[in-house]
Design an enzyme around this catalytic site. Structure first.
Site, PDB file in Angstrom:
ATOM      1  N   GLY A 128       0.878  -1.052  -0.055  1.00 56.46           N
ATOM      2  CA  GLY A 128      -0.033  -0.107  -0.010  1.00 56.46           C
ATOM      3  C   GLY A 128       1.078   1.374   0.031  1.00 56.46           C
TER       4      GLY A 128
ATOM      5  N   SER B 121       5.479  -5.471  -1.564  1.00 55.93           N
ATOM      6  CA  SER B 121       5.549  -3.896  -2.059  1.00 55.93           C
ATOM      7  C   SER B 121       6.129  -2.948  -0.781  1.00 55.93           C
ATOM      8  CB  SER B 121       4.133  -3.682  -2.223  1.00 55.93           C
ATOM      9  OG  SER B 121       4.138  -2.352  -3.018  1.00 55.93           O
ATOM     10  N   ALA B 122       5.059  -2.306  -0.223  1.00 59.57           N
ATOM     11  CA  ALA B 122       5.320  -1.550   1.068  1.00 59.57           C
ATOM     12  C   ALA B 122       6.235  -2.457   2.389  1.00 59.57           C
ATOM     13  CB  ALA B 122       4.302  -0.733   1.513  1.00 59.57           C
TER      14      ALA B 122
ATOM     15  N   HIS C 252       8.028  -3.112  -7.923  1.00 60.24           N
ATOM     16  CA  HIS C 252       7.284  -2.818  -8.916  1.00 60.24           C
ATOM     17  C   HIS C 252       8.194  -2.162 -10.055  1.00 60.24           C
ATOM     18  CE1 HIS C 252       3.502  -3.623  -6.542  1.00 60.24           C
ATOM     19  NE2 HIS C 252       4.040  -2.637  -5.778  1.00 60.24           N
TER      20      HIS C 252
ATOM     21  N   GLU D  81       7.793  -6.695 -11.300  1.00 61.65           N
ATOM     22  CA  GLU D  81       6.667  -7.603 -10.897  1.00 61.65           C
ATOM     23  C   GLU D  81       6.905  -9.172 -10.989  1.00 61.65           C
ATOM     24  OE1 GLU D  81       4.814  -5.487  -9.311  1.00 61.65           O
ATOM     25  OE2 GLU D  81       3.148  -4.653 -10.403  1.00 61.65           O
TER      26      GLU D  81
END
Length: 235
Positions: free
Chosen positions: A93, A125-126, A162, A197
């Protein structure tokens, strides 16, 4: 603080690949990292427009086939949830929102102690960004100011999740590669592992390996970017 036990980390670039279901693309690697852990603390704080209840439910559904039981840190006393967990999952997020909550609640130190003591850590991700020394290579907008940019520091390098080489026609801003070159110019002793990704970094027994269905790029000051294929050892 628990110390002296090799950390078990799985740092994913993303939760999905090519629009597929949540976390299924990395299900085998997640199960391998968890080992026998079934009581798992989930950290949903990177969610901003995505509500934390909804976020926890999505992760709970995704991991239920593995027999994993998810308890979200926002459902009660975060330290107690973390202290009773056999593994920790940190979702993606907004990295600034995630780190702000980790600092404000004391969960940063609580999770660091458990993971350094051998409790498996899985982030995407985060959640992968905060495994690094700082969050200064996130792609996110600083929608809130954390007490510090310092994060868990489980690995010595930075991650950029990403990662892509996309530069549309008529675009005159900096590319992702140029932004990461700026970071390494100002921080010459800190390399950046840019994960495409479908890529992940697995840390097990002191060895750090790139895996997944895509590769990555290693950025270091004074050197050309180095393409990393799945199976490569990471710095």
């Amino acid at each position: 603080m628990e110390t002296g036990i090799p950390m078990q980390l799985l740092l994913l670039s993303s939760s999905r690949v090519d629009g597929g279901p949540w976390l299924t693309w990395a299900a085998d690697e997640i199960a391998s990292t968890l080992g026998g852990a079934r009581e798992v603390a989930f950290v949903p704080w990177a969610g901003v427009t995505l509500g934390w209840d909804e976020y926890a439910a999505m992760v709970r559904d995704a991991l239920a086939p593995m027999g994993v039981r998810i308890r979200s840190v926002h459902d009660g006393d975060a330290s107690a949830v973390i202290g009773g967990a056999e593994a920790v999952l940190v979702g993606g997020g907004n990295t600034f929102r995630l780190l702000e909550r980790l600092h404000a609640t004391g969960a940063l130190d609580a999770i660091r102690a458990r993971v350094q003591g051998g409790v498996p850590y899985i982030g995407w991700s985060a959640g992968s960004n905060v495994a690094c020394p700082t969050i200064r290579t996130t792609n996110d907008m600083p929608v809130i100011e954390p007490a510090s940019f310092h994060a868990f520091g489980f690995v010595s390098f930075q991650i950029n999740a990403h990662y892509n080489d996309f530069a549309p026609a008529g675009f005159h801003g900096e590319t992702r590669a140029q932004r990461l070159a700026e970071f390494t110019r100002l921080n010459p002793d800190v390399p950046v592992v840019a994960l495409r990704e479908g890529a992940w970094v697995r840390v097990s027994g002191g060895e750090m390996t790139l895996g997944g269905v895509a590769g990555g790029v290693l950025f270091r000051e004074g050197r050309d970017p180095q393409v990393l294929e799945a199976g490569a050892l990471v710095v």
